[in-house]
Scaffold this active site. Sequence first.
Site, PDB file in Angstrom:
ATOM      1  N   LEU A 179       0.848  -1.189   0.000  1.00  0.00           N
ATOM      2  CA  LEU A 179       0.000   0.000   0.000  1.00  0.00           C
ATOM      3  C   LEU A 179       0.881   1.235   0.000  1.00  0.00           C
ATOM      4  CD1 LEU A 179      -2.754   1.478   0.343  1.00  0.00           C
ATOM      5  CD2 LEU A 179      -2.427   1.248   2.826  1.00  0.00           C
ATOM      6  N   THR A 204      -4.515   8.366  -3.188  1.00  0.00           N
ATOM      7  CA  THR A 204      -4.235   9.799  -3.152  1.00  0.00           C
ATOM      8  C   THR A 204      -5.550  10.546  -3.036  1.00  0.00           C
ATOM      9  OG1 THR A 204      -3.297  11.684  -4.383  1.00  0.00           O
ATOM     10  CG2 THR A 204      -4.249   9.902  -5.683  1.00  0.00           C
ATOM     11  N   CYS A 366      11.612  27.354   1.927  1.00  0.00           N
ATOM     12  CA  CYS A 366      11.766  25.972   2.385  1.00  0.00           C
ATOM     13  C   CYS A 366      13.219  25.520   2.293  1.00  0.00           C
ATOM     14  CB  CYS A 366      10.852  25.052   1.580  1.00  0.00           C
ATOM     15  SG  CYS A 366       9.099  25.273   1.939  1.00  0.00           S
TER      16      CYS A 366
END
Length: 411
Positions: A179, A204, A366
Site C-alpha cells: 500500500l 491519493t 523551504c
Amino acid sequence: MRLLSHMLSRFVQAGRLRITDAGGVVRDFAGKAPGPFVSVRFHDPGLQRKMFLSPGLAVGEAYMDGTLTFEDGTSLRDLFTLYGHNYQALDRYPLQALFRAIGRRLRWLQQYNPIGKSQQHVAHHYDLSRELFELFLDEDMQYSCAYFGDGVRSLEEAQAAKKRHIAAKLRLDGAKRVLDIGSGWGGMAMTLAELAPVEVLGVTLSTEQQKLAEERARRRGLSDRVTFELRDYRQIEQRFDRIVSVGMFEHVGAAYYDEFFGKVRELLTDDGVMVLHSIGRMEPPGTTAAWLRKYIFPGGYSPALSEVMAAVERQGLWVSDIEILRVHYAETLAAWHERFQAQRERIAKLYDERFCRMWEFYLLACENEFRLGSCMVFQMQLGRKRDAVPFTRDYITDTERRYGNMATAAE
C-alpha cells in the site's frame, strides 16, 4: 516605523538589513556578528505595521504583490539567508513569542483534517496544472526529498536513489501486497513493482495525481499490478505486507497521529513492514508558518519526532529503524528552484507573475529552513513484530546496491 525598528534592532544580530520606506527614509540595522547584507524598499506605507504584527506573512505577501522589492544587488535568497542567521532572535521578541504561544494553542484548528476536509486541502496544492509540476520536477515527478548519496549529482539520480533507499528498507522479498499512502503521480508505486513481483495499491486525494498515475502505469505496462485510487487511507480495509508513505504525513495533522498509526497497525499483516518518509523538525512541537499555511499547504504541519514517537508508542508499533536526512531536502529544493526559474516564462503564462513570485518565495523559504533552520526529513521503519526485519542494518545496504546494479544493467 518606530515599533518595527525596535523589533528589527533586536532581530538583526548577524549581518545587516537596510530598509527604505515608502517615504524614502533609509534605516540600517546592523548586527555585531558578520553576515549577509540585504537592502529592501517598501512601496506601501502600511507595510511597516503589517511587518511588526506578522513579519513572515507580511514579507511573503509584499513580495508576491510587488510592494517589497530588493536593491543594491541583493535578492530574496539574501533575505532568507539573513533570516536563517537571526530567526531565533526574532522568535524571542516578546510579541512574536506571544503569537507563537497563541498559535500552538490554536493549531488543532490550523490542522483540521477530517475525511473530506483533507481532500480540499490537498486539492489546493496538488491539483494545480500538471504542466506546472512537469516543468520543474524530475522525469519521474518525485515531489519529495531526494537522496544525494556519494557520487550522486543530478536530481534524476538523487530521486532514483531515494526510491531504492526506501525500497530496500521495505524488504520486498517475500511480500505480495503493498500500500502506498499518498501515492502522488505514481513513481514510487511503479518503482516498487519494477523491483519486485508485488501488487501495489496507491491512494491519493488529488484527482490530478490519480489520473496521471493511472496513465503512467498503463504506459509502463504495469496496470495489471499497480492501481491508483482516489481514496482516503482511513477508508481502506484490506491488509498489506508492506506500507509506504512518502511526503504525505505532513498533511495528517498532530491531532490525527494516533488515528494514522492505529490505521497502519490495522492494515499491516502480522509480519508486515512500513516505511514512513516525512518532513520533521529538530525542535519541540510548534506550528506551521502563517504564510506557508495560507498560500501553499493549508492544514499542513511538519512534526517533532517527540510527537510522532508518542503516537507510535500508544499504538503498539515497533520502531526498527530511524534515519535523519538533514541537508538532502535543501539540495532538492535548490534544484527545483533552478528548474523553476529556467521555465519561469512558461509558468507565468500558465498562471501569472504573482503566482511565480509566490512559488519563488515558497521554494527559497523551504530551502532555507533545511539549510539554516530547524527542518529535516526522517525515515521511520515500523512493524507489528520486533523481528519483522533483521536485527542489523546490513540488509538495507546490500539490497540498495542490488537495486542499483539492476538499474545500471537496465540502462
